[in-house]
Design an enzyme around this catalytic site. Structure first.
Site, PDB file in Angstrom:
ATOM      1  NE  ARG A 262      -4.234  -1.556   0.134  1.00 43.31           N
ATOM      2  CZ  ARG A 262      -4.293  -2.702  -0.747  1.00 43.31           C
ATOM      3  NH1 ARG A 262      -3.195  -2.999  -1.625  1.00 43.31           N
ATOM      4  NH2 ARG A 262      -5.448  -3.362  -0.668  1.00 43.31           N
ATOM      5  CD  GLU A 291      -2.627   3.475  -5.280  1.00 40.48           C
ATOM      6  OE1 GLU A 291      -3.737   2.830  -5.257  1.00 40.48           O
ATOM      7  OE2 GLU A 291      -1.695   2.910  -4.934  1.00 40.48           O
ATOM      8  CG  HIS A 310      -2.973  -0.394  -6.828  1.00 37.05           C
ATOM      9  ND1 HIS A 310      -3.429   0.312  -5.732  1.00 37.05           N
ATOM     10  CD2 HIS A 310      -2.860  -1.765  -6.572  1.00 37.05           C
ATOM     11  CE1 HIS A 310      -3.645  -0.783  -4.966  1.00 37.05           C
ATOM     12  NE2 HIS A 310      -3.188  -1.867  -5.354  1.00 37.05           N
TER      13      HIS A 310
END
Length: 345
Positions: A262, A291, A310
């Site tokens: 993360r 993000e 991601h």
């Protein structure tokens, strides 16, 4: 094993469908909080439930359309909190997320309501581990910087033995922060690269670590001795910003950090400083903060960082497996059975 396509599983699924039908005397409603969820989830759920898919990706659409759901199929980076649970209504009795991480889920609120919850571990381990190695190799061999040289027309026409030299992963010492399922998958791949040592840290020594030939060390030892550091830990209050200014100051100047966990595991401002000043050699990031990453982020200007948006689990087979497991967890939960991959609240 919970995804095997055999007769036993088919029989179990039919049995669960029968239980659900008898329990409710009507078809339950499953709310899917993402319109792009793979079709396999719809195919599984529509046999037993009324499936409602949100029309958009925004929070407002979810709040408007979740009302009346008996189960929530969560496949969103948005926070699943009290407001959304209240909007669903008191009949809500199952929540399942199509992800391994669940820092975006209000577990305390689910616990207070007695709602069982599950995630999707293991089915994405290989895809994410592959991405971790890609980022490590890309960062260590200066692939983004090399692409920049091509685009700028500064690719040297003569053989310069010192141009764009990278770092070797073979013979290196590699540290893994978080030797869970994904961390173990990374370690298995690293053995194929002939690394010299694999170190790991966490709350305790693990039998799996011994089986992989990895050494259990404290964070400071891992930091000082590793040529590559892989972040594969969940985001918790304990791990948030675990890689900060002090952490980077102790890394080798030739060190490379890779994050597939993360974004908040890293103090991003401290990382940018370390990359700019040469305190560390390079970074490979599949996750960052925020993000989506702001287009004016300084990370995008640095030649010694490889970025991907991601997409660690973004393969067709992996996303189908995640959707399938989430749907089957929901069926189990609706039937009052323990889900395949429950999280203890």
């Amino acid at each position: 094993m919970f995804l095997r396509k055999d007769c036993a599983e088919c029989a179990l699924l039919l049995f669960l469908i029968g239980i659900v039908s008898c329990y409710n005397m009507s078809r339950p409603t499953v709310f899917i909080a993402n319109p792009s969820v793979p079709k396999i989830a719809f195919d599984i759920l529509q046999d037993v439930a009324n499936v409602v898919s949100v029309s958009g990706y925004d929070r407002e659409s979810i709040l408007k359309e979740v009302s009346g759901a008996d189960a929530i199929f969560w496949a969103s980076g948005l926070k699943l909190d009290k407001e959304i649970l209240d909007a669903a209504g008191p009949q809500l009795r199952v929540v399942a997320t199509m992800s391994v991480g669940y820092n975006h889920i209000d577990l305390a609120e689910l616990k207070s309501r007695g709602i069982p919850f599950s995630n999707t571990p293991r089915v994405l381990d290989n895809a994410v581990a592959d991405m971790a190695l890609y980022l490590a190799l890309g960062a260590s061999r200066r692939c983004f910087e090399g692409r920049q040289q091509i685009e700028k027309g500064t690719w040297k026409k003569y053989f310069d033995t010192q141009w764009l030299l990278g770092r070797d992963i073979s013979g290196s010492t590699v540290g893994i922060i978080g030797l869970g399922n994904i961390g173990q998958a990374i370690a298995r791949r690293l053995k194929g690269f002939d690394v010299a040592r694999i170190l790991y840290t966490g709350h305790r020594e693990k039998a799996e670590g011994k089986e992989l030939g990895a050494e259990f060390v404290n964070l400071d030892t891992l930091n000082r001795e590793s040529d590559f550091v892989f972040l594969a830990a969940p985001l918790t209050n304990e791990t948030r910003n675990i890689c900060n200014e002090e952490f980077f100051s102790k890394m080798k100047k030739t060190g490379i950090i890779v994050n597939i966990g993360r974004g908040e595991l890293i103090d991003q401002a401290a990382l940018i400083k370390a990359l700019k000043t040469g305190e560390i050699f390079a970074a490979g990031l599949d996750v960052m903060t925020p993000e989506p990453l702001n287009t004016d982020s300084e990370l995008l200007t640095l030649p010694n960082v490889v970025l991907t948006p991601h997409i660690g689990s973004a393969t067709v087979d992996t996303r189908n497996a995640m959707a399938e497991l989430t749907a089957k967890n929901i069926l189990r939960g609706l039937a009052g059975e323990e889900m395949f991959t429950p999280i203890q609240l």
